[in-house]
Design an enzyme around this catalytic site. Structure first.
Site, PDB file in Angstrom:
ATOM      1  N   ALA A 172       0.830  -1.211   0.000  1.00 31.48           N
ATOM      2  CA  ALA A 172       0.000   0.000   0.000  1.00 31.48           C
ATOM      3  C   ALA A 172       0.858   1.251   0.000  1.00 31.48           C
ATOM      4  O   ALA A 172       0.542   2.244  -0.677  1.00 31.48           O
ATOM      5  CB  ALA A 172      -0.951  -0.010   1.193  1.00 31.48           C
ATOM      6  N   ASP A 173       1.943   1.247   0.762  1.00 30.41           N
ATOM      7  CA  ASP A 173       2.846   2.399   0.772  1.00 30.41           C
ATOM      8  C   ASP A 173       3.446   2.634  -0.607  1.00 30.41           C
ATOM      9  O   ASP A 173       3.563   3.779  -1.057  1.00 30.41           O
ATOM     10  CB  ASP A 173       3.972   2.163   1.781  1.00 30.41           C
TER      11      ASP A 173
END
Length: 400
Positions: A172-173
């Site tokens: 997600a980052d």
């Protein structure tokens, strides 16, 4: 510190990277890879934690060498008067600031959008947080793991009878980092028309939801909730990983009908092609047991090299399941220079992922790997116009 990156498409763009860990710093890295002049601002006594994430060599974090590449590094304590004033001086000459403090933190230090835009009306401020700048979760602490859980990614990942599965890396980052770099470029393009900067509000929980595809519209229109199906797909079959005779693994995909037909001919089951259910991917997926059984049995009798060669000859889609050792020796990655060599004064020659894409006229480049904590503080502040006594006064104050 100069090199091939100078003259890149973003040469002359000035970026201050105030963020820590992964999403915000990755966005700054992507900008720096294509020529932006990036200054990494870290706390004097609490460096970016990514310096200590994962394995290190000779006490030097290896992940940082990638995430910190093409950045000059300085230290500033933004909570101190001298640090605040110095940042405003840096902001006055910058194009972009990227930060990931919890909402309200910059404002607490009198460094919010009101102060920053007053110092530089053309500034783009990218604010990268787990949940965004407003809403009921905005002030909660959060990391990419929570986005992977909230977005639906974990719920559809894993075998049907197994627990939801989180990725073993910062998925997600990383997606948010890519999205932030894109958002910054969109804001800069708007600035060309208006002459004014603006705020980018990037919530890490959002880009991953976009990458997950049509799940919201499926649910909205049909009430459909995608289940966990392991390596299988609800949209086509055969689609799975299969073990070869020498204990290796391969991945097969048949998103195109013609490829599915080629695979079944190759594995000796052309008869299934004439079945009515073979005509669409969704219908094939409902008969995955039959198709997987045929493909898996054929592959299990042959070595990985034999399987790959046969699929290539048949023009069917296949790839080896590789760990990093395979990636480093893969001939296609080698041809693309996807993992490239960088000379580093601390650790010597390093190999790391190259820039994200190739431009024919103005390519990006890795000019240097991640620098030591605060290595460029005096040089950057000197270029800003601070004298040696002023820099020493800031250091005595604890602002550097």
């Amino acid at each position: 510190m100069s090199g091939p990156g100078e003259g890149g498409p973003l040469d002359g763009l000035r970026v201050l990277d105030l963020a820590t860990l992964f999403a915000g710093p990755l966005a700054a890295t992507l900008l720096g890879d294509f020529g932006a002049q990036v200054v990494k601002v870290e706390h004097p006594r609490q460096p970016d934690p990514s310096r200590g994430h994962g394995p290190s060599k000779d006490g030097i974090g290896l992940w940082w060498k990638v995430l910190g590449r093409n950045k000059r590094t300085i230290t500033l304590d933004l909570s101190r008067r001298g640090g605040r004033e110095t940042l405003l001086r840096l902001a006055a000459d910058a194009d972009v600031i990227i930060e990931n403090f919890r909402p309200g933190t910059l404002e607490k230090w009198d460094l919010g959008w009101a102060e920053l835009s007053a110092a530089n009306p053309r500034l783009v401020l990218a604010r990268v947080t787990a949940f965004g700048q407003f809403g009921p979760y905005a002030h909660r602490p959060g990391f990419g793991t929570l986005a992977e859980a909230m977005s639906g990614f974990a719920a559809i990942t894993g075998e049907a009878d197994a627990p939801p599965t989180l990725p073993p890396f910062g998925l997600a980052d990383s997606i948010a980092g890519l999205a932030t770099a894109y958002a910054v470029m969109a804001a800069l393009r708007a600035r060309e028309r208006t002459g004014e900067g603006q705020v980018v509000d990037m919530a890490i929980i959002e880009p991953i939801l976009t990458v997950l595809g049509p799940q919201p519209i499926w649910y909205d229109q049909l009430g459909h909730v995608q289940p966990r199906t392991g390596n299988r797909s609800a949209n086509n079959a055969p689609r799975n990983t299969y073990r070869t005779a020498d204990g290796s693994w391969v991945a097969v995909s048949t998103s195109a009908q013609s490829v599915a037909e080629r695979v079944m001919r190759l594995v000796g089951r052309p008869d299934v092609i004439d079945e009515p259910w073979f005509a669409t991917g969704a219908d094939r997926a409902r008969h995955a047991d039959v198709l997987d059984g045929a493909v898996g049995a054929w592959i299990a009798e042959r070595t990985q090299d034999e399987v790959l060669a046969a699929f290539e000859k048949a023009e069917a889609a296949i790839a080896p399941v590789q760990d990093v050792r395979g990636v480093m020796s893969d001939p296609q990655y080698q041809a693309l220079d996807t993992v490239t060599r960088v000379d580093d004064p601390e650790l010597g020659p390093l190999r790391m992922q190259n820039v994200l894409f190739r431009l024919s006229a103005t390519p990006g480049a890795i000019r240097w790997a991640g620098r030591p904590h605060g290595a460029d503080t005096d040089a950057v502040l000197g270029e800003l116009g601070l004298t040696a006594p002023e820099i020493e006064a800031l250091r005595a104050e604890g602002a550097l």
